[in-house]
Scaffold this active site. Sequence first.
Site, PDB file in Angstrom:
ATOM      1  N   GLY A 130      -7.412  -4.522   2.656  1.00  0.00           N
ATOM      2  CA  GLY A 130      -5.795  -3.278   1.948  1.00  0.00           C
ATOM      3  C   GLY A 130      -6.719  -2.419   0.503  1.00  0.00           C
ATOM      4  N   HIS A 134      -1.092 -12.246   3.873  1.00  0.00           N
ATOM      5  CA  HIS A 134      -1.202 -12.182   1.828  1.00  0.00           C
ATOM      6  C   HIS A 134      -1.246 -13.878   1.416  1.00  0.00           C
ATOM      7  CE1 HIS A 134      -2.073  -9.763  -1.237  1.00  0.00           C
ATOM      8  NE2 HIS A 134      -1.603 -10.987  -2.264  1.00  0.00           N
ATOM      9  N   GLY A 193      -5.594 -10.734   1.234  1.00  0.00           N
ATOM     10  CA  GLY A 193      -5.386 -10.764  -0.348  1.00  0.00           C
ATOM     11  C   GLY A 193      -6.839 -10.269  -0.482  1.00  0.00           C
ATOM     12  N   ASP A 194      -7.124  -9.955  -1.935  1.00  0.00           N
ATOM     13  CA  ASP A 194      -8.816  -9.591  -2.895  1.00  0.00           C
ATOM     14  C   ASP A 194      -9.518 -10.081  -1.741  1.00  0.00           C
ATOM     15  OD1 ASP A 194      -7.115  -9.839  -4.782  1.00  0.00           O
ATOM     16  OD2 ASP A 194      -8.168 -12.327  -5.571  1.00  0.00           O
ATOM     17  N   CYS A 252       6.305  -7.321   0.706  1.00  0.00           N
ATOM     18  CA  CYS A 252       6.249  -6.499  -0.260  1.00  0.00           C
ATOM     19  C   CYS A 252       6.634  -7.425  -1.474  1.00  0.00           C
ATOM     20  CB  CYS A 252       7.111  -5.205  -0.059  1.00  0.00           C
ATOM     21  SG  CYS A 252       6.864  -3.888  -1.066  1.00  0.00           S
ATOM     22  N   MET A 279       0.813  -1.282   0.295  1.00  0.00           N
ATOM     23  CA  MET A 279       0.310  -0.075  -0.131  1.00  0.00           C
ATOM     24  C   MET A 279       0.724   1.104   0.254  1.00  0.00           C
ATOM     25  SD  MET A 279      -2.793  -0.925  -0.003  1.00  0.00           S
ATOM     26  CE  MET A 279      -4.017  -0.367   0.332  1.00  0.00           C
ATOM     27  N   GLU A 280       2.591   1.025  -0.503  1.00  0.00           N
ATOM     28  CA  GLU A 280       3.410   2.075  -0.284  1.00  0.00           C
ATOM     29  C   GLU A 280       2.344   3.350  -1.086  1.00  0.00           C
ATOM     30  OE1 GLU A 280       7.843   2.786  -1.196  1.00  0.00           O
ATOM     31  OE2 GLU A 280       6.806   1.506  -1.989  1.00  0.00           O
TER      32      GLU A 280
END
Length: 336
Positions: free
Chosen positions: A221, A166, A198-199, A95, A1-2
């Site tokens: 996220g 994740h 995740g998703d 990441c 999420m950077e």
Amino acid sequence: MEGVIDADTRALLSEDGALDWCVTEFVRVVDARLPPRVFLRHCPELASAGSAGPLTPSATPVTLQLLGSDPRALAANAAQAIDQGATRLDLNFGCPAKTVNRHDGGASLLRAPERVYAVVDAVAGVGQRHGASVNAKLRLGFDDKQLALACAQAAEAGGAGELVVHARTRREGYRPPAHWEWIARIRAEVSVPVVANGDIWSLEDYWKARTLSGCRDVMLGRGMLADPWLARRIRHWLETGGERLAPTPWPARSALLIRYAEAKRGAGMPEKVIVSLLKQWLNIMRGRDPGAAARFMALRRETALAPFVAGLSDLGSKSDSVNSGPSARASSTMAT
């Protein structure tokens, strides 16, 4: 999420009280102890942190995330963060960005469980001495899932009090599907709490992720950016025994984006940068919302802030009726 989840975003997405906690963008640690200003830049909430640690304006706890591979440097920076008020630290082993992995950070450490252990052990030692919790964010592996269980066990052995997983490898990136059933395999091998990630874009995704992983909690996220009501939607469904909120209407979405722009303009951010950030957020929204898709197509070449905001405010499109519905109170599940 950077580049997406900054303090203003955290404040906006947590203000309804639906989130249990938030996580900062990662603080990149190489080989030196970073100055306080770096931590404040990533987590401005530290400036007003009390005994409960950094909080959003709505009192949602904020976890500070560190990314790196040097145990000593990470331990030194964990101490620095705790000195500034952090009470909860998260270590990023997830990441997938090529630049980060090429410089020995993020998911690159998942190729060697012993390195995961060394990093967690060093930071958890600092946390234990100063009363701060330490968690680890993992993926299912780097190129494949062969070391998924070993890395999770290494993080637990190093002292991680919680694992966020994740459900894809670094090679899989963000391509669907997420393998939530693999998280269940990890849960069977560790004794610390495991959070599924995740998703998770919808209420249905949330329930499927919980069912297949066996996890009580999930981390949201991109799904939270796509639907700012997703957390409250989940919590409302849980608290009412199955009652569903109406789809998030476009006016609620546009109001959030405009408030974000106002916060950035008030902080002195250049208007072109604000427009770029708004486009990034709108691009995430558009795959799940007709109103957002229509605005994105209409505004994708706009570079000036005033007309961009005016375009967000324009409610004349037929696409708005698709997502309109009664406003709702409530809340939802876990982190961001």
